[in-house]
Design an enzyme around this catalytic site. Structure first.
Site, PDB file in Angstrom:
ATOM      1  N   LYS A 187      86.015  64.445  -4.761  1.00 61.62           N
ATOM      2  CA  LYS A 187      87.265  63.329  -4.233  1.00 61.62           C
ATOM      3  C   LYS A 187      87.924  64.146  -3.083  1.00 61.62           C
ATOM      4  O   LYS A 187      88.977  65.309  -4.195  1.00 61.62           O
ATOM      5  CB  LYS A 187      87.877  62.994  -5.641  1.00 61.62           C
ATOM      6  CG  LYS A 187      88.366  61.789  -5.406  1.00 61.62           C
ATOM      7  CD  LYS A 187      89.698  61.419  -5.885  1.00 61.62           C
ATOM      8  CE  LYS A 187      90.546  62.353  -5.898  1.00 61.62           C
ATOM      9  NZ  LYS A 187      92.015  61.919  -4.779  1.00 61.62           N
ATOM     10  N   GLU A 261      93.062  75.098 -10.762  1.00 59.63           N
ATOM     11  CA  GLU A 261      93.436  75.703 -10.068  1.00 59.63           C
ATOM     12  C   GLU A 261      95.527  74.879  -9.361  1.00 59.63           C
ATOM     13  O   GLU A 261      95.016  73.950  -9.075  1.00 59.63           O
ATOM     14  CB  GLU A 261      93.022  76.265  -9.199  1.00 59.63           C
ATOM     15  CG  GLU A 261      93.890  77.536  -8.505  1.00 59.63           C
ATOM     16  CD  GLU A 261      94.795  76.941  -6.662  1.00 59.63           C
ATOM     17  OE1 GLU A 261      96.194  76.791  -7.256  1.00 59.63           O
ATOM     18  OE2 GLU A 261      93.956  77.243  -5.625  1.00 59.63           O
ATOM     19  N   CYS A 295      99.964  76.833  -3.037  1.00 57.49           N
ATOM     20  CA  CYS A 295     100.396  76.795  -4.510  1.00 57.49           C
ATOM     21  C   CYS A 295     100.410  78.351  -4.610  1.00 57.49           C
ATOM     22  O   CYS A 295     100.980  78.738  -5.723  1.00 57.49           O
ATOM     23  CB  CYS A 295      99.366  76.415  -4.888  1.00 57.49           C
ATOM     24  SG  CYS A 295      97.904  76.865  -4.384  1.00 57.49           S
ATOM     25  N   GLU A 392     108.421  74.393  -8.501  1.00 60.66           N
ATOM     26  CA  GLU A 392     107.839  74.524  -7.478  1.00 60.66           C
ATOM     27  C   GLU A 392     108.045  72.882  -6.275  1.00 60.66           C
ATOM     28  O   GLU A 392     108.101  72.243  -6.437  1.00 60.66           O
ATOM     29  CB  GLU A 392     106.170  74.555  -8.211  1.00 60.66           C
ATOM     30  CG  GLU A 392     105.263  74.303  -6.481  1.00 60.66           C
ATOM     31  CD  GLU A 392     103.889  74.652  -6.705  1.00 60.66           C
ATOM     32  OE1 GLU A 392     102.845  75.352  -5.908  1.00 60.66           O
ATOM     33  OE2 GLU A 392     103.391  73.269  -7.090  1.00 60.66           O
TER      34      GLU A 392
END
Length: 481
Positions: A187, A261, A295, A392
């Site tokens: 996806k 991850e 990331c 973040e």
């Protein structure tokens, strides 16, 4: 970006859009064919730099997920029974087609994602092909990978990828899965579905057997249905920590193998003996590559107190030379933010940084009128208590902190719930090794940043997830060992 007088002015150098032919609509890719969603739902994908609609894409529901998983399960019998050398041929073929179509795919990725063409062309696409070449090489050598005499594939892999590196994350997931004999239902992110759908066409071009790879565009509910499907044997997810935790809860108690991850808040540590100009380039690459939507971005700069002023002066001077604008222009350094939603998050966190007392600075910068844009930004007078030093941001925002001793640098670098990446800048090899051994980060770069290679494992600790992708380690997640 700035009106700094320069000996050279950059004339526009746009890459031609004509190299890519985007259809007005795309279906789901199930069992080797493009098909409409069972409930007929569609959604639009837009270009972040212009807000123009690029195409209309079928939106997969739970019924479509079930169809795709069944197709993958059926294909698994023959695909897993093939000798590794035969599977390798398909992977090599896919890699070569990606190279042949790399210009087309780079333009497509830039249009759908918003990142500069020089990044998709020079970083993303070469790495995508390299991952397929690398894992093609492993397909007939699995018995020698250190996982026992007869490592077996798991079955059907359900894979959910993010929007920041759509084609590269696809390669990270699909290449090892196919090399080890698994079949895939993937996806892509709802804001960047096009390159995965073009990859589906590449699978057909390569003659890949039907059902081995299935592509299901959709929103979070599509991913949730895929993760929860009882006939999926392996789940691989790259994305936010919040969604990663949700997936872990869904998979808990089942026999599904899981790799996650997730987010990061990487520390880029600059010692007083570091080469300043080289470090500045690494800092810029670490946080402004792909508009900071990475990331493992080096979003926290830890600089030794004695060189703070010199480094910041050099860094600000360098930021004033960055060019923001049309991502298809080969001169552009800073492209568009991927979506209105992501831009709102970045803006809110930057405003919170100011409200909490950090000092904000951006170079003089004219933002385009349409599209989603955010000027490169750095914050000084930041403490570990500031939200911008902890959360973040996933945007072109750098928080600058200082330290006096190596021990203080390590303590500040590790003072985060994340543990994905870090960078060390120093001339002393012994210091690099000593500091790196104390950093709780999955990847530690020395005197560089954001260097990737398919032979090197990548992954995190703590809330950055678990499991490794890339290298020999990346095989294990797709093998019954």
């Amino acid at each position: 970006m700035n009106n700094v007088s320069s000996a050279f002015e950059y004339a526009p150098a746009p890459e031609s859009r004509s190299v890519v032919d985007i259809a007005p609509s795309y279906g789901l890719f199930i069992d080797g064919e493009f098909t409409e969603a069972a409930d007929g739902k569609v959604f639009k994908t837009i270009s972040p730099s212009t807000e123009e609609v690029l195409s209309e894409v079928a939106q997969a529901g739970s019924e479509d997920v079930d169809r795709a998983v069944k197709a993958a399960r059926k294909a698994f019998e023959k695909w897993s029974a093939l000798p590794g050398s035969e599977r390798a041929k398909y992977l090599f073929r896919i890699a070569r087609i990606i190279q042949e179509r790399s210009r087309e795919l780079a333009v497509l990725e830039t249009l759908d994602n918003g990142k500069p063409i020089k990044e998709t062309r020079d970083a993303d696409l070469p790495l995508v092909a390299a991952h397929f070449f690398y894992y093609a090489g492993w397909a007939d050598k699995l018995e020698h990978a250190g996982f026992g005499r007869n490592p077996r594939p798991l079955g059907v892999a359900g894979q959910v990828i993010p929007w920041n590196f759509p084609l590269l994350m696809l390669a990270w997931k699909i290449a090892p899965a196919l090399a080890t004999g698994n079949t895939v239902v993937l996806k892509p992110a709802e804001t960047t579905p096009l390159s995965a759908l073009f990859f589906a066409d590449i699978c057909r071009q390569a003659g890949l057997p039907k059902g081995v790879v299935n592509i299901l565009p959709g929103y979070g509910d599509t991913g949730a249905a895929l993760v929860a499907h009882p006939d999926v044997n392996k789940v691989a997810f790259t994305g936010s920590t919040a969604v990663g935790k949700e997936i872990a809860r869904t998979v808990a108690g089942t026999r599904k193998k899981l790799t996650l991850e997730l987010g990061g808040k990487g520390a880029n540590i600059v010692f007083d003996d570091a080469p300043i100009d080289q470090a500045v380039e690494g800092i810029v690459n670490g946080i402004f590559f792909n508009q900071g939507q990475v990331c493992c971005a080096g979003s926290r700069l830890l600089v030794q107190e004695s060189i703070q002023d010199e480094l910041l002066e050099s860094l600000k001077r360098r930021l004033s030379t960055l060019r923001l604008g049309d991502p298809l222009d080969k001169n552009t350094d800073i492209g568009a933010i991927n979506s209105a939603e992501q831009l709102a998050r970045i803006s809110a966190l930057a405003e919170q940084g100011q409200a909490e007392g950090a000092e904000r600075w951006s170079p003089a910068c004219e933002l385009p009128e349409s599209g989603y844009w955010f000027a490169p930004t750095l914050f000084t007078n930041v403490t570990q208590a500031h939200t911008i030093a902890r959360d973040e941001i996933f945007g072109p925002v750098l928080s600058v902190l200082t330290f006096r001793t190596p021990d203080e640098a390590v303590a500040k670098a590790n003072n985060t719930q994340y543990g994905l990446s870090a960078g060390i800048w120093t001339e002393k090899g012994s210091r690099i090794l000593a500091v790196a051994n104390k950093l709780r980060a999955g990847v530690v770069w020395s005197n560089t940043f954001n260097k990737f290679d398919p032979t090197s494992p990548f992954g995190g600790y703590k809330e950055s997830g678990f499991g490794r992708e890339g290298g020999r380690h990346g095989l294990e997640a797709y093998l019954d060992v």
